[in-house]
Design a protein around this motif. Structure first.
Motif, short mmCIF file in Angstrom:
data_model
loop_
_atom_site.label_atom_id
_atom_site.label_comp_id
_atom_site.label_asym_id
_atom_site.label_seq_id
_atom_site.Cartn_x
_atom_site.Cartn_y
_atom_site.Cartn_z
N GLY B 258 44.14 11.39 -0.79
CA GLY B 258 44.85 10.12 -0.90
C GLY B 258 45.76 9.99 0.31
N PRO B 259 47.10 10.08 0.16
CA PRO B 259 47.81 10.02 -1.12
C PRO B 259 47.81 8.59 -1.70
N ILE B 260 47.96 8.53 -3.03
CA ILE B 260 48.07 7.20 -3.63
C ILE B 260 49.55 6.88 -3.82
N VAL B 261 49.90 5.61 -3.60
CA VAL B 261 51.31 5.24 -3.52
C VAL B 261 51.87 4.62 -4.79
N THR B 262 51.02 4.46 -5.78
CA THR B 262 51.50 4.05 -7.11
C THR B 262 50.53 4.61 -8.15
N ASP B 263 51.07 4.87 -9.35
CA ASP B 263 50.26 5.47 -10.42
C ASP B 263 49.61 4.41 -11.31
N VAL B 264 50.04 3.16 -11.19
CA VAL B 264 49.73 2.17 -12.23
C VAL B 264 48.46 1.36 -12.00
N ALA B 265 47.63 1.78 -11.04
CA ALA B 265 46.48 0.93 -10.70
C ALA B 265 45.12 1.63 -10.86
N PRO B 266 44.89 2.32 -12.00
CA PRO B 266 43.55 2.89 -12.17
C PRO B 266 42.49 1.79 -12.06
N GLY B 267 41.39 2.12 -11.42
CA GLY B 267 40.34 1.12 -11.17
C GLY B 267 40.44 0.61 -9.73
N TYR B 268 41.61 0.86 -9.11
CA TYR B 268 41.84 0.37 -7.75
C TYR B 268 42.43 1.47 -6.87
N ASP B 269 42.14 2.72 -7.20
CA ASP B 269 42.77 3.79 -6.44
C ASP B 269 42.14 4.01 -5.06
N HIS B 270 41.03 3.32 -4.79
CA HIS B 270 40.56 3.29 -3.40
C HIS B 270 41.56 2.48 -2.56
N ILE B 271 42.22 1.52 -3.20
CA ILE B 271 43.21 0.70 -2.49
C ILE B 271 44.55 1.42 -2.41
N THR B 272 45.02 1.98 -3.53
CA THR B 272 46.31 2.69 -3.48
C THR B 272 46.24 3.86 -2.50
N SER B 273 45.03 4.47 -2.38
CA SER B 273 44.90 5.60 -1.46
C SER B 273 44.65 5.14 -0.03
N ALA B 274 44.11 3.94 0.14
CA ALA B 274 43.96 3.42 1.51
C ALA B 274 45.34 3.16 2.11
N ILE B 275 46.26 2.67 1.29
CA ILE B 275 47.64 2.46 1.76
C ILE B 275 48.25 3.81 2.16
N GLY B 276 48.18 4.76 1.24
CA GLY B 276 48.79 6.07 1.52
C GLY B 276 48.06 6.83 2.62
N GLY B 277 46.74 6.74 2.62
CA GLY B 277 45.95 7.47 3.62
C GLY B 277 46.17 6.94 5.03
N ALA B 278 46.28 5.62 5.15
CA ALA B 278 46.53 5.03 6.47
C ALA B 278 47.87 5.52 7.01
#
Lengths: 377, 377
Positions: B258-278
């Motif tokens: 990841g890292p993922i930047v919020t815990d509340v978005a299951p189903g969209y963790d490709h997006i939460t991790s794109a934010i953190g990964g970038a």
């Protein structure tokens, strides 16, 4: 004004406050295009956008009877509605068979005031696109050109008529009417970068200076006004962009369109903008305009609207968390539910509950099954 | 070693270099689970992952005949393959009817060396999960618990047997065999935060200290080793996390989940991790593990793999651009094609060409039609 309440005099919709210290709000654009006119579909987009958390809607219609469509959307929406009147200026002129150079400057104002009359809560006017831009445009080496519809149509009209932008020239008059109607002026960024290479170039920065001058006048006159920001911005320039705009525009509420951090991912610009939007929000943007997967490709359909709103919500929430501002989601409570594999609770608390509802039943998820990490220690 | 080449002695697959100054690489996890065993499907995931730009594959299988599946994937994949041998330790013990406390420490090594023998290019071993963690665990107030499968299974075994983690205890021996086989050791983060609230807590930081000690030994012995990083991290702590880990682990190549930047978005963790990964990539991570939309919900299907790889590629590319490192995509050339509405060229240059291929034909896109901004000035 560092905080602005979006709600016009005539509105029966709920109001939304944006600005310093408040949770970041998000906007969803809807509206017809010359090749896609279906009011019912647009109203469905309003529904889905609000369902997934859009705080405001912008009706950007350019196809069909634009005023009738706007009125329908205004009476249908429960959240503030914004518009970009200049689109209608050009659409109606075109239908009347008027060439661009024959559009009278008064018509720019006439259409704008109709929007006020109809009760829109905020309007984007590209008042900071001025004659100065034409000079810069002549020598610019922009990669992406001018990508704002409002900005480019304004420039085209200015070039063909040799006249100044009416939304700049008559800004005082516009402010008066806006104030009377309690409409918020969103000072558009008609010259925003449409390629990351163009970020903070002379066209953009000179427009930001003018946005600042206009905001200063609006603040002095107690007129509700916000500033629009980019656009296409590489990751390493988001902080600089946001801080520069905030400084030049006296801390007015900042409404960003994205920003998207790479140009090469059409079909996934809800993701490129979630990256940029989260960062922009963290560094001070107050209001994020969603970008859908269909940006740069086509008019969004209903699924695009859903994905755009959710991605934007993720960006806004991530930035709120990083700024220590509470919003409607709580990561700690959510993670406590996850720790207990309490799916019912997670469903209540997630950004998209349906994703949890639709999973295969079972205590653990099907990725690890009985080897679920949460069940070991 | 600040740069590591992923390629084992026996591998006929292409090699991939990761580390300081190089374009960020991305990994896609595939593999069966106890409730999803379909080798053909997993091979299709390999295809789609590579098609959309995965630089490496990790086979995390925990269902079916794990060794046979691994061998198939190793002979099928054109890119380096990594594994997490501890999964097989527990799966095989479970099938033999062994309770966790009866798994012999030598079995941990036996399985690991089979992976070396089979020719995997890199293995994750959670060597930095030690007895110290058990002490901290007793007093911790973690919100998310221990979310690494390898980490939690190791802890469970240590608690039940009262013994030290074999992958820590026998690290010297493991290094020797790894070196002989030219296998890269990925020092796992078994105690990574699984909730943004837990970011940089004592469990995590104490593990990072031990990761650093192990990396130091590996560097001294000229053994290829990389470090794994988090996890769930709020946006405002990504920079701090990455810089802290890089410092503590002597600049070894950093592989983040990841890292993922919020815990509340299951189903969209490709997006939460794109934010953190970038962001992580921008601040120095060298290797990003994708996260798919199905993370926290289920085993990913083929479409999830595609979306996960693309989102991760967007993150990696955005970070490369921000760091001024060239990779296979060029925003400037792409935007010049967009400026000319040259769809054929854009199709060649986009992260997902099919998105452009599938659009409705026409010079302009259906969002603006004839009011296309690019055609005005």
């Amino acid at each position: 004004m560092k905080i602005v309440e979006l709600k016009s005099r005539k509105s029966k919709r709920k109001s939304v406050k944006i600005g310093e210290g408040l949770p970041i709000k998000i906007n969803a654009n809807i509206g017809t295009s010359p090749v896609g006119i279906d009011l019912k579909k647009e109203l469905k987009k309003v529904d889905i956008a609000i369902k997934y958390g859009a705080d405001t809607i912008m009706d950007l219609s350019t196809g069909g009877n634009i005023r009738r469509i706007r009125k329908e959307i205004l009476s249908y929406s429960k959240v503030p509605v914004g518009t970009v009147p200049i689109y209608e200026v050009f659409c109606r002129a075109s239908r009347k068979g008027l060439s661009i150079k024959n559009i009278d400057e008064k018509f720019f104002l006439e259409v704008l005031y109709e929007h006020f009359e109809d009760g829109v809560d905020f309007v984007t006017i590209h008042s900071a696109v001025t004659g100065k831009a034409i000079e810069i445009l002549k020598k610019t080496k922009r990669v992406g050109g001018v990508v704002s519809r409002g900005g480019s149509l304004t420039l085209r009209w200015m070039i063909e008529t040799g006249k100044e932008n009416p939304y700049y020239k008559y800004f005082d008059e516009i402010m008066r009417y806006a104030k009377e109607n309690s409409v918020t002026l969103s000072i558009g960024d008609g010259l925003r970068p449409g390629a990351i290479d163009d970020s903070l170039d002379e066209l953009q920065t000179s427009e930001i200076e003018i946005q600042g001058e206009l905001i200063k006048i609006a603040m002095k006159n107690n007129v509700k006004a916000i500033v629009e920001g980019p656009g296409h911005v590489p990751l390493n320039e988001v902080e600089k962009q946001i801080k520069f705009i905030k400084e030049k525009t006296y801390g007015a509420p900042l409404y960003v369109l994205g920003p998207i951090v790479t140009d090469v991912a059409p079909g996934y610009d809800h993701i490129t903008s979630a990256i940029g939007g989260a960062l922009a929000g963290y560094f001070g943007a107050d209001f994020l305009c969603y970008v859908t997967p269909s940006e740069h490709l086509s008019l969004p359909d209903i699924e695009d609207v859903k994905l755009g709103v959710i991605a934007c919500k993720i960006a806004a929430h991530s930035a709120n968390v990083a700024r220590g501002i509470k919003d409607e989601f709580d990561d700690r409570i959510f993670s406590k539910a996850r720790r207990k594999l309490n799916w019912k609770m997670m469903q209540k608390l997630a950004i998209d509950p349906e994703k949890i509802k639709k999973r295969k039943k079972g205590v653990e998820c099907s990725m690890c099954g009985k080897y679920c990490a949460l069940k070991q220690v």
